[in-house]
Design a protein around this motif. Sequence first.
Motif, PDB file in Angstrom:
ATOM      1  N   VAL A   1       0.829  -1.203   0.000  1.00 11.78           N
ATOM      2  CA  VAL A   1       0.000   0.000   0.000  1.00 11.78           C
ATOM      3  C   VAL A   1       0.866   1.257   0.000  1.00 11.78           C
ATOM      4  O   VAL A   1       0.623   2.199  -0.759  1.00 11.78           O
ATOM      5  N   ASP A   2       1.899   1.296   0.802  1.00 14.20           N
ATOM      6  CA  ASP A   2       2.711   2.496   0.937  1.00 14.20           C
ATOM      7  C   ASP A   2       3.646   2.708  -0.248  1.00 14.20           C
ATOM      8  O   ASP A   2       3.795   3.818  -0.751  1.00 14.20           O
ATOM      9  N   GLU A   3       4.304   1.639  -0.715  1.00 13.55           N
ATOM     10  CA  GLU A   3       5.372   1.791  -1.688  1.00 13.55           C
ATOM     11  C   GLU A   3       4.900   1.659  -3.136  1.00 13.55           C
ATOM     12  O   GLU A   3       5.566   2.171  -4.041  1.00 13.55           O
ATOM     13  N   LEU A   4       3.795   0.960  -3.357  1.00 14.30           N
ATOM     14  CA  LEU A   4       3.398   0.667  -4.721  1.00 14.30           C
ATOM     15  C   LEU A   4       2.144   1.412  -5.149  1.00 14.30           C
ATOM     16  O   LEU A   4       1.625   1.175  -6.228  1.00 14.30           O
ATOM     17  N   ALA A   5       1.625   2.281  -4.298  1.00 16.19           N
ATOM     18  CA  ALA A   5       0.468   3.087  -4.683  1.00 16.19           C
ATOM     19  C   ALA A   5       0.890   4.094  -5.741  1.00 16.19           C
ATOM     20  O   ALA A   5       2.018   4.565  -5.765  1.00 16.19           O
ATOM     21  N   GLY A   6      -0.040   4.407  -6.642  1.00 11.15           N
ATOM     22  CA  GLY A   6       0.269   5.400  -7.653  1.00 11.15           C
ATOM     23  C   GLY A   6      -0.681   5.301  -8.821  1.00 11.15           C
ATOM     24  O   GLY A   6      -1.477   4.369  -8.923  1.00 11.15           O
ATOM     25  N   PRO A   7      -0.621   6.277  -9.730  1.00 13.92           N
ATOM     26  CA  PRO A   7      -1.513   6.258 -10.888  1.00 13.92           C
ATOM     27  C   PRO A   7      -1.056   5.253 -11.934  1.00 13.92           C
ATOM     28  O   PRO A   7       0.117   4.873 -11.980  1.00 13.92           O
ATOM     29  N   GLY A   8      -1.981   4.835 -12.773  1.00 14.49           N
ATOM     30  CA  GLY A   8      -1.641   3.931 -13.859  1.00 14.49           C
ATOM     31  C   GLY A   8      -1.335   2.526 -13.369  1.00 14.49           C
ATOM     32  O   GLY A   8      -1.388   2.235 -12.172  1.00 14.49           O
ATOM     33  N   PRO A   9      -1.040   1.616 -14.290  1.00 14.67           N
ATOM     34  CA  PRO A   9      -0.783   0.223 -13.893  1.00 14.67           C
ATOM     35  C   PRO A   9       0.545   0.085 -13.161  1.00 14.67           C
ATOM     36  O   PRO A   9       1.484   0.854 -13.399  1.00 14.67           O
ATOM     37  N   LEU A  10       0.606  -0.900 -12.276  1.00 15.03           N
ATOM     38  CA  LEU A  10       1.874  -1.272 -11.662  1.00 15.03           C
ATOM     39  C   LEU A  10       2.556  -2.269 -12.588  1.00 15.03           C
ATOM     40  O   LEU A  10       1.997  -3.322 -12.907  1.00 15.03           O
ATOM     41  N   ARG A  11       3.762  -1.960 -13.025  1.00 12.70           N
ATOM     42  CA  ARG A  11       4.531  -2.830 -13.906  1.00 12.70           C
ATOM     43  C   ARG A  11       5.491  -3.663 -13.068  1.00 12.70           C
ATOM     44  O   ARG A  11       6.274  -3.118 -12.285  1.00 12.70           O
ATOM     45  N   ILE A  12       5.396  -4.976 -13.226  1.00 14.87           N
ATOM     46  CA  ILE A  12       6.170  -5.931 -12.432  1.00 14.87           C
ATOM     47  C   ILE A  12       7.054  -6.726 -13.369  1.00 14.87           C
ATOM     48  O   ILE A  12       6.597  -7.208 -14.415  1.00 14.87           O
ATOM     49  N   CYS A  13       8.319  -6.895 -13.016  1.00 18.19           N
ATOM     50  CA  CYS A  13       9.221  -7.722 -13.807  1.00 18.19           C
ATOM     51  C   CYS A  13       9.762  -8.846 -12.940  1.00 18.19           C
ATOM     52  O   CYS A  13      10.327  -8.608 -11.869  1.00 18.19           O
ATOM     53  N   ALA A  14       9.558 -10.088 -13.390  1.00 16.48           N
ATOM     54  CA  ALA A  14      10.028 -11.276 -12.669  1.00 16.48           C
ATOM     55  C   ALA A  14      11.197 -11.879 -13.423  1.00 16.48           C
ATOM     56  O   ALA A  14      11.074 -12.233 -14.603  1.00 16.48           O
TER      57      ALA A  14
ATOM     58  N   PRO B   1      15.229  -7.024 -20.308  1.00 20.08           N
ATOM     59  CA  PRO B   1      14.602  -5.897 -19.604  1.00 20.08           C
ATOM     60  C   PRO B   1      14.157  -4.767 -20.518  1.00 20.08           C
ATOM     61  O   PRO B   1      13.114  -4.141 -20.274  1.00 20.08           O
ATOM     62  N   GLU B   2      14.930  -4.494 -21.562  1.00 20.91           N
ATOM     63  CA  GLU B   2      14.559  -3.401 -22.456  1.00 20.91           C
ATOM     64  C   GLU B   2      13.273  -3.707 -23.216  1.00 20.91           C
ATOM     65  O   GLU B   2      12.367  -2.862 -23.321  1.00 20.91           O
ATOM     66  N   SER B   3      13.154  -4.935 -23.732  1.00 28.18           N
ATOM     67  CA  SER B   3      11.945  -5.285 -24.481  1.00 28.18           C
ATOM     68  C   SER B   3      10.747  -5.391 -23.552  1.00 28.18           C
ATOM     69  O   SER B   3       9.607  -5.096 -23.948  1.00 28.18           O
ATOM     70  N   ILE B   4      10.974  -5.802 -22.301  1.00 28.03           N
ATOM     71  CA  ILE B   4       9.866  -5.854 -21.335  1.00 28.03           C
ATOM     72  C   ILE B   4       9.352  -4.451 -21.035  1.00 28.03           C
ATOM     73  O   ILE B   4       8.142  -4.203 -21.015  1.00 28.03           O
ATOM     74  N   ALA B   5      10.258  -3.507 -20.823  1.00 28.66           N
ATOM     75  CA  ALA B   5       9.838  -2.133 -20.558  1.00 28.66           C
ATOM     76  C   ALA B   5       9.036  -1.583 -21.739  1.00 28.66           C
ATOM     77  O   ALA B   5       8.027  -0.894 -21.552  1.00 28.66           O
ATOM     78  N   GLU B   6       9.465  -1.910 -22.950  1.00 29.25           N
ATOM     79  CA  GLU B   6       8.727  -1.459 -24.126  1.00 29.25           C
ATOM     80  C   GLU B   6       7.360  -2.129 -24.192  1.00 29.25           C
ATOM     81  O   GLU B   6       6.339  -1.483 -24.464  1.00 29.25           O
ATOM     82  N   GLY B   7       7.316  -3.451 -23.917  1.00 31.99           N
ATOM     83  CA  GLY B   7       6.064  -4.186 -23.995  1.00 31.99           C
ATOM     84  C   GLY B   7       5.064  -3.775 -22.923  1.00 31.99           C
ATOM     85  O   GLY B   7       3.854  -3.836 -23.144  1.00 31.99           O
ATOM     86  N   LEU B   8       5.569  -3.361 -21.756  1.00 29.19           N
ATOM     87  CA  LEU B   8       4.686  -2.961 -20.656  1.00 29.19           C
ATOM     88  C   LEU B   8       4.318  -1.478 -20.711  1.00 29.19           C
ATOM     89  O   LEU B   8       3.528  -1.013 -19.890  1.00 29.19           O
ATOM     90  N   GLY B   9       4.897  -0.758 -21.642  1.00 30.91           N
ATOM     91  CA  GLY B   9       4.572   0.652 -21.761  1.00 30.91           C
ATOM     92  C   GLY B   9       5.308   1.549 -20.791  1.00 30.91           C
ATOM     93  O   GLY B   9       4.902   2.691 -20.552  1.00 30.91           O
ATOM     94  N   GLY B  10       6.392   1.050 -20.222  1.00 30.76           N
ATOM     95  CA  GLY B  10       7.173   1.840 -19.284  1.00 30.76           C
ATOM     96  C   GLY B  10       8.043   0.924 -18.430  1.00 30.76           C
ATOM     97  O   GLY B  10       7.870  -0.296 -18.427  1.00 30.76           O
ATOM     98  N   PRO B  11       8.984   1.493 -17.692  1.00 25.07           N
ATOM     99  CA  PRO B  11       9.869   0.667 -16.859  1.00 25.07           C
ATOM    100  C   PRO B  11       9.121   0.050 -15.695  1.00 25.07           C
ATOM    101  O   PRO B  11       8.204   0.664 -15.143  1.00 25.07           O
TER     102      PRO B  11
END
Length: 227
Positions: free
Chosen positions: A5-18, A75-85
Motif C-alpha cells: 500500500v505504501d510503496e506501490l500506490a500510484g496512478p496507472g498500472p503497476l509494472r512488475i518484472c520477474a 529488460p529493455e523489451s519488457i519495458a517497451e512491452g509494458l509501456g514503461g519501466p
Amino acid sequence: MLRIVDELAGPGPLRICAHAPADGDPGTALRVLLIADVLARVVEQRGRAALIGWTGPAQQVAAAGIRPPDAEGDPESIAEGLGGPPGVQLSSGTYEGAGVAGLQVGAATLPPLDGLDLLAVRLLLLSRPYEEPVTVTAEQVDEAARAMARWRRAVADWATQPSKPIPADLKSTARSALDNRLDTAAVLRLLHDLATDDNVPPGAKFETMSHLDRVLGLELVREVGTV
C-alpha cells in the motif's frame, strides 16, 4: 520490508518484472513467477491494474495457476512491452537496478513436476514466507493435494448455506498480512483456523475462502455446485 500500500500506490498500472533464473533451477524459477503472480493479484484487489513481464525460462506455469506474462524477453523489451519501466523487480538474487522496489525470492527445490498437482505445489510454496528457501518433496505435494481436496469439498458445502459477510477481523488481518509483507503463509494459517471454527457461520466461511482465493489462486471454489 515491502509495503504494498505504501510503496506501490500510484496512478496507472503497476509494472512488475520477474527474473526467473536461467541456470537450470526450475523450482526457483517457478517460485519467482508465482510470487509475481500473487503480487499482481493483491495489487489488482486494491483497485490498481498490474502488468507482468518475465525474463528467463517459464515452465508449466499455467498448471500452477500463474497467469501468462504481458511481455517477455530482456529488460529493455519488457519495458517497451509494458509501456514503461517496471516499478517492482523480483529475482532470486539481489536486484541492483535503481529507482524501483525489489523482492528477493528464496530458492525452491522441487521434485520432478511431471504427474504432480501443480496447484498443490503452489499451496506448499505459498505456505512459507517468500524470502525463505524451501524444499518440497513429492510426498508433501500428494498430502497438499489431499488437503486442498478436503478444503474444496468443505467450500462447496458452505456455498449451499445462506451467505454471510466476511468477518471484519479476518478481512482486516488478511489484508494487513498481504499489504505489509505479501504474507500468504499467514493467510493460509488464517484459513486453516477458519475452517474448524464453529463460531463462524458456514456462509461467512464460504465468502472468506472465496475472497482470499482470488489472491491465493488455489481454485478452492472449483467444486461449488457439485454437492
